[in-house]
Design a protein around this motif. Structure first.
Motif, PDB file in Angstrom:
ATOM      1  N   ASN A 128      43.873  27.244  11.078  1.00 49.62           N
ATOM      2  CA  ASN A 128      43.244  25.963  11.422  1.00 49.62           C
ATOM      3  C   ASN A 128      42.522  25.366  10.220  1.00 49.62           C
ATOM      4  O   ASN A 128      42.549  24.150  10.004  1.00 49.62           O
ATOM      5  CB  ASN A 128      42.279  26.138  12.592  1.00 49.62           C
ATOM      6  N   VAL A 129      41.869  26.204   9.421  1.00 46.93           N
ATOM      7  CA  VAL A 129      41.187  25.716   8.216  1.00 46.93           C
ATOM      8  C   VAL A 129      42.216  25.224   7.197  1.00 46.93           C
ATOM      9  O   VAL A 129      41.979  24.251   6.487  1.00 46.93           O
ATOM     10  CB  VAL A 129      40.273  26.814   7.624  1.00 46.93           C
ATOM     11  N   THR A 148      33.351  28.715  11.469  1.00 46.42           N
ATOM     12  CA  THR A 148      32.929  27.699  12.437  1.00 46.42           C
ATOM     13  C   THR A 148      34.076  27.017  13.175  1.00 46.42           C
ATOM     14  O   THR A 148      33.849  26.416  14.220  1.00 46.42           O
ATOM     15  CB  THR A 148      32.098  26.609  11.728  1.00 46.42           C
ATOM     16  N   VAL A 149      35.278  27.094  12.661  1.00 49.08           N
ATOM     17  CA  VAL A 149      36.403  26.400  13.286  1.00 49.08           C
ATOM     18  C   VAL A 149      36.843  27.143  14.549  1.00 49.08           C
ATOM     19  O   VAL A 149      36.587  28.343  14.703  1.00 49.08           O
ATOM     20  CB  VAL A 149      37.576  26.245  12.274  1.00 49.08           C
ATOM     21  N   GLU A 150      37.503  26.433  15.456  1.00 58.13           N
ATOM     22  CA  GLU A 150      37.945  27.051  16.708  1.00 58.13           C
ATOM     23  C   GLU A 150      39.149  27.944  16.478  1.00 58.13           C
ATOM     24  O   GLU A 150      39.984  27.688  15.615  1.00 58.13           O
ATOM     25  CB  GLU A 150      38.301  25.968  17.728  1.00 58.13           C
ATOM     26  N   GLY A 151      39.197  28.986  17.284  1.00 59.68           N
ATOM     27  CA  GLY A 151      40.298  29.933  17.233  1.00 59.68           C
ATOM     28  C   GLY A 151      39.826  31.275  17.758  1.00 59.68           C
ATOM     29  O   GLY A 151      38.684  31.677  17.535  1.00 59.68           O
ATOM     30  N   ARG A 152      40.709  31.973  18.455  1.00 57.70           N
ATOM     31  CA  ARG A 152      40.305  33.258  19.039  1.00 57.70           C
ATOM     32  C   ARG A 152      40.282  34.378  18.008  1.00 57.70           C
ATOM     33  O   ARG A 152      39.437  35.252  18.063  1.00 57.70           O
ATOM     34  CB  ARG A 152      41.236  33.631  20.179  1.00 57.70           C
ATOM     35  N   THR A 153      41.214  34.359  17.071  1.00 58.25           N
ATOM     36  CA  THR A 153      41.269  35.415  16.062  1.00 58.25           C
ATOM     37  C   THR A 153      41.003  34.808  14.681  1.00 58.25           C
ATOM     38  O   THR A 153      41.102  33.585  14.491  1.00 58.25           O
ATOM     39  CB  THR A 153      42.650  36.094  16.043  1.00 58.25           C
ATOM     40  N   ARG A 154      40.682  35.676  13.744  1.00 58.09           N
ATOM     41  CA  ARG A 154      40.469  35.191  12.379  1.00 58.09           C
ATOM     42  C   ARG A 154      41.741  34.571  11.831  1.00 58.09           C
ATOM     43  O   ARG A 154      41.710  33.557  11.133  1.00 58.09           O
ATOM     44  CB  ARG A 154      39.993  36.325  11.475  1.00 58.09           C
ATOM     45  N   HIS A 155      42.881  35.144  12.159  1.00 58.23           N
ATOM     46  CA  HIS A 155      44.165  34.616  11.717  1.00 58.23           C
ATOM     47  C   HIS A 155      44.352  33.170  12.184  1.00 58.23           C
ATOM     48  O   HIS A 155      44.755  32.297  11.394  1.00 58.23           O
ATOM     49  CB  HIS A 155      45.293  35.506  12.245  1.00 58.23           C
ATOM     50  N   ARG A 195      32.636  26.890   0.793  1.00 59.39           N
ATOM     51  CA  ARG A 195      32.678  25.921   1.897  1.00 59.39           C
ATOM     52  C   ARG A 195      33.899  26.160   2.780  1.00 59.39           C
ATOM     53  O   ARG A 195      33.808  26.081   4.007  1.00 59.39           O
ATOM     54  CB  ARG A 195      32.696  24.492   1.359  1.00 59.39           C
ATOM     55  N   VAL A 196      35.017  26.471   2.164  1.00 62.79           N
ATOM     56  CA  VAL A 196      36.242  26.748   2.926  1.00 62.79           C
ATOM     57  C   VAL A 196      36.049  28.011   3.755  1.00 62.79           C
ATOM     58  O   VAL A 196      36.410  28.054   4.939  1.00 62.79           O
ATOM     59  CB  VAL A 196      37.457  26.870   1.976  1.00 62.79           C
ATOM     60  N   LEU A 197      35.462  29.037   3.153  1.00 65.68           N
ATOM     61  CA  LEU A 197      35.231  30.279   3.891  1.00 65.68           C
ATOM     62  C   LEU A 197      34.209  30.083   5.009  1.00 65.68           C
ATOM     63  O   LEU A 197      34.312  30.724   6.064  1.00 65.68           O
ATOM     64  CB  LEU A 197      34.770  31.387   2.945  1.00 65.68           C
TER      65      LEU A 197
END
Length: 151
Positions: free
Chosen positions: A30-31, A18-25, A11-13
């Motif tokens: 944000n998560v 789905t969370v906002e952000g331009r990069t995975r980092h 669920r965390v992954l």
């Protein structure tokens, strides 16, 4: 605190996608600020580093990488063997006047006299071996224990 389940980790992954952000980092950070509920209804929050570790484990090993794995060397002796400890204890015990001697005193005596090296066996490991293999028992009990160990 109890280890998170595979379901909660997934669920965390999923939230990373789905969370906002331009990069995975940015998304991982944000998560990390979010709170998740586990199966028992307890709120859980994870550091960005933990989430990143889960991400790479999932990426490299799939769902099997998310399950907790025991250490490969669990239960194996790395440096000192019970036989070496028994020899050191047998060499040290005649120097103690009372029949029942202190474990700490025996350990220190063995280190001081060179029967054992401190870098090969820690004091807590020494105590654990004495407890697990009953190394301070009378000689006949020890002999039977070592025979059982070898078989």
């Amino acid at each position: 605190m109890k280890q998170p389940s595979v379901y909660l980790k997934m669920r965390v992954l999923g939230a990373v996608d789905t969370v906002e952000g331009r990069t995975r980092h940015e998304r991982v950070h944000n998560v990390a600020a979010m709170t998740f509920l586990d199966e028992q209804g307890n709120s859980r929050q994870f550091t960005w580093r933990t989430i990143q570790t889960w991400f790479y484990r999932y990426k490299n090993h799939g769902i099997t990488g998310m399950t907790p794995q025991p250490r490969k060397d669990k239960g194996q002796v790395r440096k000192a063997t019970p036989e070496e400890l028994l020899e050191a204890i047998n060499a040290a015990q005649p120097h103690f006047h009372n029949k029942r001697s202190n474990k700490r005193a025996i350990y220190r005596f063995c280190i001081e006299r060179g029967f054992l090296q401190a870098d090969r066996i820690a004091q807590t490991t020494f105590y654990r071996f004495i407890r697990e293999y009953d190394l301070l028992a009378p000689v006949d009990v020890l002999y039977r224990g070592l025979i059982a160990l070898r078989n």
